[in-house]
Scaffold this motif. Structure first.
Motif, PDB file in Angstrom:
ATOM      1  N   LYS A  13       2.155  -5.046  -4.203  1.00 39.66           N
ATOM      2  CA  LYS A  13       2.124  -3.799  -4.966  1.00 39.66           C
ATOM      3  C   LYS A  13       2.891  -2.734  -4.215  1.00 39.66           C
ATOM      4  O   LYS A  13       2.809  -2.647  -2.990  1.00 39.66           O
ATOM      5  N   SER A  14       3.655  -1.937  -4.962  1.00 43.14           N
ATOM      6  CA  SER A  14       4.386  -0.812  -4.390  1.00 43.14           C
ATOM      7  C   SER A  14       4.237   0.357  -5.352  1.00 43.14           C
ATOM      8  O   SER A  14       4.416   0.200  -6.554  1.00 43.14           O
ATOM      9  N   LYS A  15       3.911   1.522  -4.810  1.00 46.94           N
ATOM     10  CA  LYS A  15       3.651   2.667  -5.674  1.00 46.94           C
ATOM     11  C   LYS A  15       4.059   3.954  -4.987  1.00 46.94           C
ATOM     12  O   LYS A  15       3.878   4.109  -3.774  1.00 46.94           O
ATOM     13  N   PHE A  19      -1.174  -3.094   4.557  1.00 45.67           N
ATOM     14  CA  PHE A  19      -0.866  -1.830   3.877  1.00 45.67           C
ATOM     15  C   PHE A  19       0.007  -0.986   4.793  1.00 45.67           C
ATOM     16  O   PHE A  19      -0.202  -0.942   6.009  1.00 45.67           O
ATOM     17  N   GLN A  20       0.969  -0.311   4.182  1.00 41.24           N
ATOM     18  CA  GLN A  20       1.803   0.625   4.931  1.00 41.24           C
ATOM     19  C   GLN A  20       2.053   1.847   4.071  1.00 41.24           C
ATOM     20  O   GLN A  20       2.467   1.727   2.916  1.00 41.24           O
ATOM     21  N   GLY A  21       1.759   3.010   4.610  1.00 42.05           N
ATOM     22  CA  GLY A  21       1.976   4.226   3.842  1.00 42.05           C
ATOM     23  C   GLY A  21       1.404   5.435   4.550  1.00 42.05           C
ATOM     24  O   GLY A  21       1.331   5.476   5.784  1.00 42.05           O
ATOM     25  N   TYR A  22       0.995   6.410   3.752  1.00 47.66           N
ATOM     26  CA  TYR A  22       0.457   7.655   4.284  1.00 47.66           C
ATOM     27  C   TYR A  22      -0.885   7.949   3.620  1.00 47.66           C
ATOM     28  O   TYR A  22      -1.064   7.721   2.417  1.00 47.66           O
ATOM     29  N   LEU A  23      -1.816   8.441   4.403  1.00 53.94           N
ATOM     30  CA  LEU A  23      -3.069   8.945   3.870  1.00 53.94           C
ATOM     31  C   LEU A  23      -3.075  10.457   4.015  1.00 53.94           C
ATOM     32  O   LEU A  23      -2.540  11.000   4.981  1.00 53.94           O
ATOM     33  N   ALA A  24      -3.663  11.105   3.041  1.00 49.04           N
ATOM     34  CA  ALA A  24      -3.752  12.559   3.069  1.00 49.04           C
ATOM     35  C   ALA A  24      -5.160  12.961   2.669  1.00 49.04           C
ATOM     36  O   ALA A  24      -5.846  12.239   1.950  1.00 49.04           O
ATOM     37  N   LYS A  62      -6.068 -12.425  -1.333  1.00 49.75           N
ATOM     38  CA  LYS A  62      -4.742 -12.481  -0.722  1.00 49.75           C
ATOM     39  C   LYS A  62      -3.632 -12.683  -1.728  1.00 49.75           C
ATOM     40  O   LYS A  62      -2.466 -12.459  -1.432  1.00 49.75           O
ATOM     41  N   ASN A  63      -3.949 -13.157  -2.928  1.00 48.81           N
ATOM     42  CA  ASN A  63      -2.906 -13.462  -3.903  1.00 48.81           C
ATOM     43  C   ASN A  63      -2.775 -12.441  -5.007  1.00 48.81           C
ATOM     44  O   ASN A  63      -1.752 -12.332  -5.645  1.00 48.81           O
ATOM     45  N   SER A  64      -3.828 -11.682  -5.274  1.00 43.95           N
ATOM     46  CA  SER A  64      -3.747 -10.767  -6.409  1.00 43.95           C
ATOM     47  C   SER A  64      -4.737  -9.634  -6.258  1.00 43.95           C
ATOM     48  O   SER A  64      -5.657  -9.693  -5.454  1.00 43.95           O
ATOM     49  N   PHE A  65      -4.556  -8.606  -7.094  1.00 44.36           N
ATOM     50  CA  PHE A  65      -5.486  -7.489  -7.157  1.00 44.36           C
ATOM     51  C   PHE A  65      -6.577  -7.816  -8.154  1.00 44.36           C
ATOM     52  O   PHE A  65      -6.413  -8.630  -9.050  1.00 44.36           O
ATOM     53  N   ASN A  66      -7.710  -7.146  -8.000  1.00 41.43           N
ATOM     54  CA  ASN A  66      -8.707  -7.207  -9.051  1.00 41.43           C
ATOM     55  C   ASN A  66      -8.138  -6.589 -10.294  1.00 41.43           C
ATOM     56  O   ASN A  66      -7.266  -5.736 -10.252  1.00 41.43           O
ATOM     57  N   SER A  67      -8.666  -6.979 -11.460  1.00 40.00           N
ATOM     58  CA  SER A  67      -8.118  -6.493 -12.720  1.00 40.00           C
ATOM     59  C   SER A  67      -8.162  -4.988 -12.817  1.00 40.00           C
ATOM     60  O   SER A  67      -7.316  -4.373 -13.465  1.00 40.00           O
ATOM     61  N   GLU A  68      -9.149  -4.340 -12.158  1.00 42.88           N
ATOM     62  CA  GLU A  68      -9.244  -2.887 -12.240  1.00 42.88           C
ATOM     63  C   GLU A  68      -8.134  -2.199 -11.461  1.00 42.88           C
ATOM     64  O   GLU A  68      -7.860  -1.021 -11.655  1.00 42.88           O
ATOM     65  N   ASP A  69      -7.456  -2.934 -10.554  1.00 40.07           N
ATOM     66  CA  ASP A  69      -6.398  -2.343  -9.760  1.00 40.07           C
ATOM     67  C   ASP A  69      -5.045  -2.395 -10.449  1.00 40.07           C
ATOM     68  O   ASP A  69      -4.103  -1.777  -9.995  1.00 40.07           O
ATOM     69  N   ALA A  73       3.673   3.896  -0.953  1.00 39.29           N
ATOM     70  CA  ALA A  73       2.623   3.016  -0.438  1.00 39.29           C
ATOM     71  C   ALA A  73       2.937   1.579  -0.828  1.00 39.29           C
ATOM     72  O   ALA A  73       3.385   1.311  -1.944  1.00 39.29           O
ATOM     73  N   LYS A  74       2.709   0.650   0.109  1.00 42.49           N
ATOM     74  CA  LYS A  74       2.970  -0.766  -0.163  1.00 42.49           C
ATOM     75  C   LYS A  74       1.812  -1.613   0.351  1.00 42.49           C
ATOM     76  O   LYS A  74       1.284  -1.366   1.436  1.00 42.49           O
ATOM     77  N   TRP A  75       1.422  -2.616  -0.467  1.00 40.00           N
ATOM     78  CA  TRP A  75       0.360  -3.545  -0.108  1.00 40.00           C
ATOM     79  C   TRP A  75       0.927  -4.960  -0.024  1.00 40.00           C
ATOM     80  O   TRP A  75       1.783  -5.338  -0.824  1.00 40.00           O
ATOM     81  N   TYR A  76       0.418  -5.759   0.927  1.00 37.16           N
ATOM     82  CA  TYR A  76       0.935  -7.103   1.166  1.00 37.16           C
ATOM     83  C   TYR A  76      -0.211  -8.116   1.175  1.00 37.16           C
ATOM     84  O   TYR A  76      -1.350  -7.799   1.536  1.00 37.16           O
TER      85      TYR A  76
END
Length: 257
Positions: A98-100, A68-73, A121-128, A87-90
């Protein structure tokens, strides 16, 4: 607040864990100005507690690959925080999954919810992944005007490119008669540009043009009939405009608020 370059270790559920048992680790840095992190300022009086932003990088312990790379607030209470801005997830093998771009409005909605990270490692849960479709209305004109409405679904919307598939139905007037035309299309967009190919049982078409974060499109293209004797005749250069209605943020292109 953590000090610069602090390392924190987590288990697979993102609870703090000892280094020897951790699945992820985080390297966080000192608080920075919101203008430097996000490109815009946030009025702190809009929040009930002192507001801070700091850059974060998360890694897989297994291979030290960026996760993950991004900012937390968050507020002064460090248990109340959320991702904000770009925000980006790898995955474990380094692929972007994912990129948002999270706006202050969306941040406020998510502030009291736990930050969700993928455990697979390959996918998000369906709720994501928001699978809800967009409703679209299009107007196009070639030989005659045509109005079309339907639904569009995300085939690939976890990164900067957005690939949608659309199913709809249109109507047109030709020789004082009304004709109905099904519509099927593929839509690809990136930044301010889009390309679209589709057709009906009467014709095939292609369009390209500009888009406003996938909420509104303006484009030009060309339509080719399958049979020159088909009625209604839909042939020649096309001008098209589309408006989309959706609460699914994954459909939207990254945009600086």
């Amino acid at each position: 607040m953590t000090s610069q370059n602090d390392t924190i270790y987590f288990d697979k559920y993102w609870n703090r864990e000892r280094k020897e048992l951790a699945v992820y680790y985080r390297i966080s840095q000192k608080e920075i100005k919101t203008e430097d992190a996000l490109g815009y300022s946030i009025k702190k009086d809009n929040f009930s507690n002192p507001f801070y932003v700091f850059p974060v990088k998360d890694y897989y312990v297994k291979n030290n690959q960026l996760q993950f790379q991004g900012y937390l607030a968050g507020t002064k209470n460090l248990n109340e925080y959320s991702a904000i801005g770009n925000a980006k997830w790898y995955s474990e093998d380094g692929k972007l999954i994912k990129s948002k771009n999270i706006s202050p409005r969306d941040y406020r909605k998510e502030l009291l919810k736990p930050v969700k990270f993928p455990s697979d490692k390959n996918s998000f849960n369906s709720e994501d992944i928001d699978m809800s479709p967009a409703f679209y209305i299009s107007y196009s004109i070639a030989a005659k005007s045509q109005f079309t409405g339907g639904l569009e679904f995300c085939l690939a919307c976890q990164n900067d490119n957005k690939l949608l598939v659309g199913l709809g139905y249109g109507i047109t007037r030709y020789d004082s008669k009304t004709y109905g035309l099904p519509d099927f299309h593929l839509y690809l967009s990136r930044e301010w540009l889009f390309a679209k190919i589709g057709g009906s049982h009467k014709n095939a078409y292609a369009l390209a043009g500009i888009t406003l974060i996938n909420l509104m499109d303006l484009g030009i293209g060309y339509s080719v009939p399958f049979n020159q004797e088909n009625i209604p005749e839909i042939k020649g250069f096309i001008f098209g405009a589309t408006i989309r209605f959706s609460n699914n943020e994954n459909l939207r292109l990254n945009f600086k608020y």
